[in-house]
Design a protein around this motif. Structure first.
Motif, short mmCIF file in Angstrom:
data_model
loop_
_atom_site.label_atom_id
_atom_site.label_comp_id
_atom_site.label_asym_id
_atom_site.label_seq_id
_atom_site.Cartn_x
_atom_site.Cartn_y
_atom_site.Cartn_z
N THR A 76 13.28 -15.27 12.37
CA THR A 76 13.97 -14.76 11.19
C THR A 76 13.70 -13.28 11.08
O THR A 76 13.29 -12.64 12.04
CB THR A 76 13.53 -15.53 9.93
N GLU A 77 13.91 -12.70 9.94
CA GLU A 77 13.61 -11.30 9.65
C GLU A 77 12.50 -11.25 8.61
O GLU A 77 12.44 -12.10 7.73
CB GLU A 77 14.85 -10.58 9.13
N ALA A 78 11.62 -10.26 8.72
CA ALA A 78 10.49 -10.13 7.81
C ALA A 78 10.33 -8.68 7.38
O ALA A 78 10.73 -7.76 8.08
CB ALA A 78 9.22 -10.60 8.50
N CYS A 79 9.73 -8.48 6.22
CA CYS A 79 9.37 -7.14 5.77
C CYS A 79 8.10 -6.73 6.50
O CYS A 79 7.17 -7.53 6.65
CB CYS A 79 9.14 -7.12 4.27
N TRP A 80 8.07 -5.49 6.93
CA TRP A 80 6.94 -5.00 7.70
C TRP A 80 6.76 -3.52 7.42
O TRP A 80 7.73 -2.78 7.32
CB TRP A 80 7.22 -5.21 9.19
N GLY A 81 5.52 -3.08 7.28
CA GLY A 81 5.27 -1.65 7.14
C GLY A 81 4.01 -1.35 6.36
O GLY A 81 3.24 -2.24 6.01
N ARG A 82 3.82 -0.06 6.09
CA ARG A 82 2.66 0.42 5.34
C ARG A 82 3.16 1.25 4.16
O ARG A 82 4.02 2.11 4.31
CB ARG A 82 1.78 1.30 6.23
N CYS A 83 2.59 0.98 3.01
CA CYS A 83 2.98 1.67 1.79
C CYS A 83 1.79 2.46 1.26
O CYS A 83 0.65 2.04 1.40
CB CYS A 83 3.45 0.67 0.74
N HIS A 84 2.08 3.59 0.62
CA HIS A 84 1.01 4.38 0.02
C HIS A 84 0.54 3.72 -1.26
O HIS A 84 1.31 3.10 -1.98
CB HIS A 84 1.48 5.80 -0.27
#
Length: 126
Positions: free
Chosen positions: A53-61
């Motif tokens: 599927t698709e997922a949210c991914w990343g780094r936030c301040h």
């Protein structure tokens, strides 16, 4: 106090508004994007099913600020999470007669940096 990045968060979620270029090194990417994600859907009484599927991914301040009264710190933690999802359903194989074969999961349509909500996300800190 200056913002500092949180660790990597991977949340099951779908389609991108922000795309990570193939040439962008993932270890240096800052922000929130949609990325393909695979997992094994499982529940008691059924066999597992591999789902992509698709997922949210990343780094936030995020930031923390000292305050003079208890609790002595004000926290503002943001994570990469869903802003829009599509509800998906899969049929698990080999389920026992008294167990529903339906397995529900979200697919992200858009992701953003926001406060973590335990309604749709596993909120973990490092």
């Amino acid at each position: 106090m200056l913002p500092h990045p949180l660790g990597l968060f991977l949340l099951v979620a779908g389609a991108a508004v922000l795309c990570v270029s193939v040439t962008t090194p993932l270890h240096s990417f800052r922000g929130c994007a949609v990325r393909e994600f695979s997992f094994v859907a499982q529940k008691p009484g059924c066999k597992g099913l591999h789902i992509t599927t698709e997922a949210c991914w990343g780094r936030c301040h995020t930031w923390e600020r000292p305050i003079p009264e208890p609790p002595y710190i004000h926290r503002h933690h943001r994570v990469c999470t869903y802003s829009r999802i599509r509800h998906m359903t899969a049929r698990l194989p080999g389920c026992q007669p008294n167990v529903s074969a339906l397995y529900h999961y979200p697919m992200a349509l858009h992701c953003h940096c926001a406060a973590c909500s335990t309604q749709d996300t596993e909120c973990e800190t490092f």
